[in-house]
Design an enzyme around this catalytic site. Structure first.
Site, PDB file in Angstrom:
ATOM      1  N   ARG A  89       0.841  -1.189   0.000  1.00  0.00           N
ATOM      2  CA  ARG A  89       0.000   0.000   0.000  1.00  0.00           C
ATOM      3  C   ARG A  89       0.877   1.241   0.000  1.00  0.00           C
ATOM      4  NH1 ARG A  89       1.110   2.073   4.809  1.00  0.00           N
ATOM      5  NH2 ARG A  89       1.218   0.751   6.665  1.00  0.00           N
ATOM      6  N   GLY A  90       0.245   2.397  -0.171  1.00  0.00           N
ATOM      7  CA  GLY A  90       0.963   3.644   0.001  1.00  0.00           C
ATOM      8  C   GLY A  90       1.118   3.968   1.480  1.00  0.00           C
ATOM      9  N   GLY A  91       1.901   4.991   1.781  1.00  0.00           N
ATOM     10  CA  GLY A  91       2.059   5.438   3.155  1.00  0.00           C
ATOM     11  C   GLY A  91       3.241   4.797   3.853  1.00  0.00           C
ATOM     12  N   THR A  94       2.346   1.882  10.229  1.00  0.00           N
ATOM     13  CA  THR A  94       1.227   2.048  11.150  1.00  0.00           C
ATOM     14  C   THR A  94       1.057   0.774  11.971  1.00  0.00           C
ATOM     15  OG1 THR A  94      -1.025   2.902  11.371  1.00  0.00           O
ATOM     16  CG2 THR A  94      -0.671   1.215   9.689  1.00  0.00           C
ATOM     17  N   ALA A 161      -5.945   6.341  10.264  1.00  0.00           N
ATOM     18  CA  ALA A 161      -4.911   6.382   9.230  1.00  0.00           C
ATOM     19  C   ALA A 161      -5.436   5.738   7.948  1.00  0.00           C
ATOM     20  CB  ALA A 161      -3.662   5.646   9.710  1.00  0.00           C
ATOM     21  N   GLY A 163      -4.199   4.190   3.983  1.00  0.00           N
ATOM     22  CA  GLY A 163      -3.162   3.764   3.059  1.00  0.00           C
ATOM     23  C   GLY A 163      -3.780   2.809   2.060  1.00  0.00           C
ATOM     24  N   GLY A 174      -6.778   0.164   2.900  1.00  0.00           N
ATOM     25  CA  GLY A 174      -7.852   1.090   3.265  1.00  0.00           C
ATOM     26  C   GLY A 174      -7.534   1.939   4.474  1.00  0.00           C
ATOM     27  N   CYS A 192       3.149   6.688  10.781  1.00  0.00           N
ATOM     28  CA  CYS A 192       3.042   7.305   9.459  1.00  0.00           C
ATOM     29  C   CYS A 192       4.245   8.201   9.162  1.00  0.00           C
ATOM     30  CB  CYS A 192       1.739   8.091   9.317  1.00  0.00           C
ATOM     31  SG  CYS A 192       0.269   7.093   9.605  1.00  0.00           S
TER      32      CYS A 192
END
Length: 231
Positions: A89-91, A94, A161, A163, A174, A192
């Site tokens: 995923r992005g980000g 977490t 959060a 992502g 999500g 993050c």
């Protein structure tokens, strides 16, 4: 023709890797359905899925994240009964754990709108509206994703959060929404990648445990409403 129907599943408490494998399977099947439609010049409905789940203690690092934002070594992970996964995923990094609603919308955005920025903002709005139902004022922090409290002052703290990954306008991964989450686990990471902001939960803000199943219902209804889905 756009298919606005949503297939909802609550996976309960599920190991992160098992949930990721299930996500990947649904994601691949959804993309395959789109490719088949295009190849055969057909208009069969492409399904949309919304999954809620809780995970045992786990830290996940997005593809743009920095591994040093995890402040635990392998022994530290074992001491905290936590696992660690690098994911697509992005980000950045977490935490997921009990008392947190993790949402995995696997949507064909061609059924809704092909705009990733709008997609993220709509997910945020569903959480904002859910918090408002409980009397908690929240909003966005300019330059950051997620949902924040007191974003306009030095008390800014994140409660949700986001992502995501998207391919052929099909989404996966999500959001992670802190309801009764043990916030102590966030002390083991730079959440993050942001080292000067706090993290919070509904329990912390309200001073009491919150009925997780009730929050799921309110959140689900807000997502359905904002995306104009057919539940």
């Amino acid at each position: 023709m756009k298919n606005k129907k949503i297939i909802f599943q609550d996976w309960g408490m599920l190991d992160y890797q098992a949930a990721w494998d299930k996500q990947e399977s649904i994601f691949a099947a959804t993309i395959a359905a789109k490719v088949t439609n295009r190849t055969n010049n057909s208009d069969n409905p492409v399904p949309n899925h919304l999954i809620f789940v809780e995970h045992p203690h786990v830290y996940t690092l997005g593809k743009s994240g920095q591994p040093e934002n995890l402040l635990l070594d392998e022994a530290g992970l074992q001491e905290n009964d936590a696992t660690y996964h690098k994911i697509n995923r992005g980000g950045d990094i977490t935490y997921h754990g009990p008392g947190q609603i993790v949402g995995y919308p696997i949507l064909d955005l061609d059924n809704f709108f092909t705009d990733i920025n709008l997609y993220l903002r709509t997910l945020e709005q569903a959480v904002i509206d859910t918090l408002a139902w409980y009397g908690i004022a929240s909003g966005r922090y300019p330059g950051y994703t997620g949902v924040w409290l007191d974003a306009d002052n030095t008390k800014a703290r994140k409660i949700c959060a986001l992502g995501v990954r998207c391919s052929r306008w099909v989404t996966m991964h999500g959001f992670a929404f802190n309801v009764n989450t043990d916030l102590g686990y966030f002390k083991n990471i730079i959440p993050c990648g942001i080292d000067d902001k706090d993290v919070t939960s509904m329990k912390r803000e309200l001073g009491k445990d919150v009925n997780l199943e009730e929050v799921k219902t309110v959140l689900f209804n807000n997502i359905v409403k904002l995306f104009e889905m057919q539940a």
